[in-house]
Design an enzyme around this catalytic site. Structure first.
Site, PDB file in Angstrom:
ATOM      1  N   SER A 108       0.845  -1.237   0.110  1.00 36.86           N
ATOM      2  CA  SER A 108       0.151  -0.079   0.152  1.00 36.86           C
ATOM      3  C   SER A 108       0.847   1.329   0.111  1.00 36.86           C
ATOM      4  O   SER A 108       1.604   1.546  -1.057  1.00 36.86           O
ATOM      5  CB  SER A 108      -0.798  -0.157   1.211  1.00 36.86           C
ATOM      6  OG  SER A 108      -2.204   0.597   0.860  1.00 36.86           O
ATOM      7  N   ASP A 137      -0.994  -4.592  -3.426  1.00 39.89           N
ATOM      8  CA  ASP A 137      -2.594  -4.136  -3.203  1.00 39.89           C
ATOM      9  C   ASP A 137      -2.857  -2.761  -3.085  1.00 39.89           C
ATOM     10  O   ASP A 137      -3.441  -2.051  -2.339  1.00 39.89           O
ATOM     11  CB  ASP A 137      -3.108  -4.861  -2.040  1.00 39.89           C
ATOM     12  CG  ASP A 137      -4.741  -4.971  -2.233  1.00 39.89           C
ATOM     13  OD1 ASP A 137      -5.097  -5.418  -3.370  1.00 39.89           O
ATOM     14  OD2 ASP A 137      -5.481  -4.772  -1.338  1.00 39.89           O
ATOM     15  N   HIS A 162      -7.050  -6.839   2.253  1.00 38.37           N
ATOM     16  CA  HIS A 162      -6.090  -6.022   1.868  1.00 38.37           C
ATOM     17  C   HIS A 162      -4.701  -6.326   2.468  1.00 38.37           C
ATOM     18  O   HIS A 162      -3.398  -6.075   1.857  1.00 38.37           O
ATOM     19  CB  HIS A 162      -6.426  -4.432   2.300  1.00 38.37           C
ATOM     20  CG  HIS A 162      -5.293  -3.305   2.262  1.00 38.37           C
ATOM     21  ND1 HIS A 162      -5.031  -2.990   1.040  1.00 38.37           N
ATOM     22  CD2 HIS A 162      -4.835  -2.598   3.157  1.00 38.37           C
ATOM     23  CE1 HIS A 162      -4.068  -1.914   1.090  1.00 38.37           C
ATOM     24  NE2 HIS A 162      -3.951  -1.802   2.216  1.00 38.37           N
TER      25      HIS A 162
END
Length: 384
Positions: free
Chosen positions: A191, A218, A350
């Site tokens: 991320s 992700d 996630h």
């Protein structure tokens, strides 16, 4: 030869204390004032705010969710002093066994810590038979990373993406000061961490470091930016804190924020701290180490331009996603042109690297082998 190499690498670190104690032990008692945030996705379903007074809580800690030490996943936990950033970084490290090995440099997402890569790190070193080491660290304002000049003072951190990128580069240059003897590096970021790795890649290459590739976990620019307006409503649904580390771990698992209980038992204790002295009786016993709201001014800048910078990286590129149909237009075009490798891991959220560390490690090791051990005439991923 390999033992001498490992000793030399380890000697480059500034300090090397034992692996950190878990929250609630002596070292954690003075850490209640830390601050900064978590990222806009992967929080799990909404949960009711936690407002039960400490004195009336009856739930005993569930031993099924007791914390697990990081010592089973990394060889070392140490503090690395980086004066140029005015930071004393907490670093978790397993060195490669061989002089020509590679080190995966892992940058966690906002609000998490270097221990979010613990299970993946162990899998990587096992699968590569020690040829690939792993270095994961707590970035500025997170975990046990502290300012050198004011280690015990809570202050609002500057989490601008350029500052975080500079920290990343400065740390690498301290840990591996001799470029000629440094291992090749595979940059892996989750991320926000992916955005930092993408920006750090060309800077490290300018300093003549060998970059095997960059892997982003992700995060897709367009969809992340679209989700940012929902962040504050999601924050309103998160607990203010927890009765115990066990309860924090259980919440992450039962809400599917982290779907792997083992990983949660390693990583979650590092993202909470005992409530500060003087907190009201109604306050939870443990609070978030890094409150998310304080990072709001930086959210947009973290991800703007990520897709173009990723595609422009002059190295092999890997994008790992937790679901299908999540590419933006720029990435879709890049994929059709063969500019990067795309891997979708099913049945995860996630926190892909925590939810399925085995599949994550398989993907990273295969990517490393394909691009580090290149056969003459075989192009790296992304080469046209």
């Amino acid at each position: 030869m390999s033992d001498l190499y490992r000793t030399a690498i380890q000697a480059r670190f500034a300090k090397a204390p034992q692996l950190p104690p878990l929250p609630g032990e002596d070292e954690e008692e003075d850490e209640g004032g830390d601050s900064v945030g978590s990222l806009p996705t992967g929080m799990g379903p909404p949960a009711a705010p936690f407002r039960t007074p400490r004195t009336t809580r009856k739930n005993a800690p569930n031993p099924s969710y007791s914390p697990i030490s990081a010592s089973s996943f990394f060889e070392q936990a140490m503090q690395v002093s980086v004066p140029e950033s005015d930071l004393d970084f907490r670093v978790y490290y397993t060195a490669p066994k061989f002089e020509d090995g590679t080190v995966m440099i892992c940058h966690h997402g906002a609000g998490y810590s270097g221990l979010s890569f613990a299970c993946t790190a162990k899998e990587v070193t096992d699968m590569s038979k020690g040829e690939c080491g792993v270095l994961s660290y707590d970035c500025r304002g997170h975990g046990k990373t502290k300012h050198i000049s004011s280690p015990n003072i809570s202050e609002q951190e500057n989490l601008d993406v350029e500052v975080l990128t500079s920290d990343f580069v400065n740390l690498i240059r301290v840990v591996f000061p001799d470029v000629e003897k440094a291992p090749s590096l595979l940059l892996v970021g989750h991320s926000l961490g992916g955005s930092v790795c993408v920006r750090a890649c060309p800077i490290l290459q300018q300093h003549k470091y060998r970059i095997t590739g960059v892997a982003v976990i992700d995060v897709v620019e367009e969809f992340t930016l679209e989700a940012l307006p929902l962040m504050h409503s999601l924050l309103n649904a998160r607990p203010d804190g927890f009765d115990s580390p066990e309860e924090a771990i259980e919440w992450h698992v039962t809400t599917h924020t982290i779907r792997n209980p083992t990983s949660a038992r390693v990583s979650v204790p590092g993202i909470i701290v005992p409530a500060p002295d003087g907190s009201p009786a109604s306050a939870p016993a443990y609070v978030w180490r890094t409150p998310l709201r304080s990072t709001a001014p930086y959210w947009t800048s973290w991800f703007t331009g990520l897709s173009s910078k990723f595609l422009a990286s002059r190295t092999a590129r890997l994008l790992i996603l937790a679901g299908t149909e999540r590419l933006d237009k720029e990435l879709m075009i890049g994929q059709m042109q063969g500019k990067f490798q795309l891997v979708v891991i099913p049945n995860v959220g996630h926190m892909v690297h925590e939810d399925d560390p085995t599949r994550m490690a398989e993907t990273l090791v295969e990517f490393w082998r394909r691009n580090e051990r290149v056969v003459v005439g075989v192009k790296k991923v992304g080469e046209l």
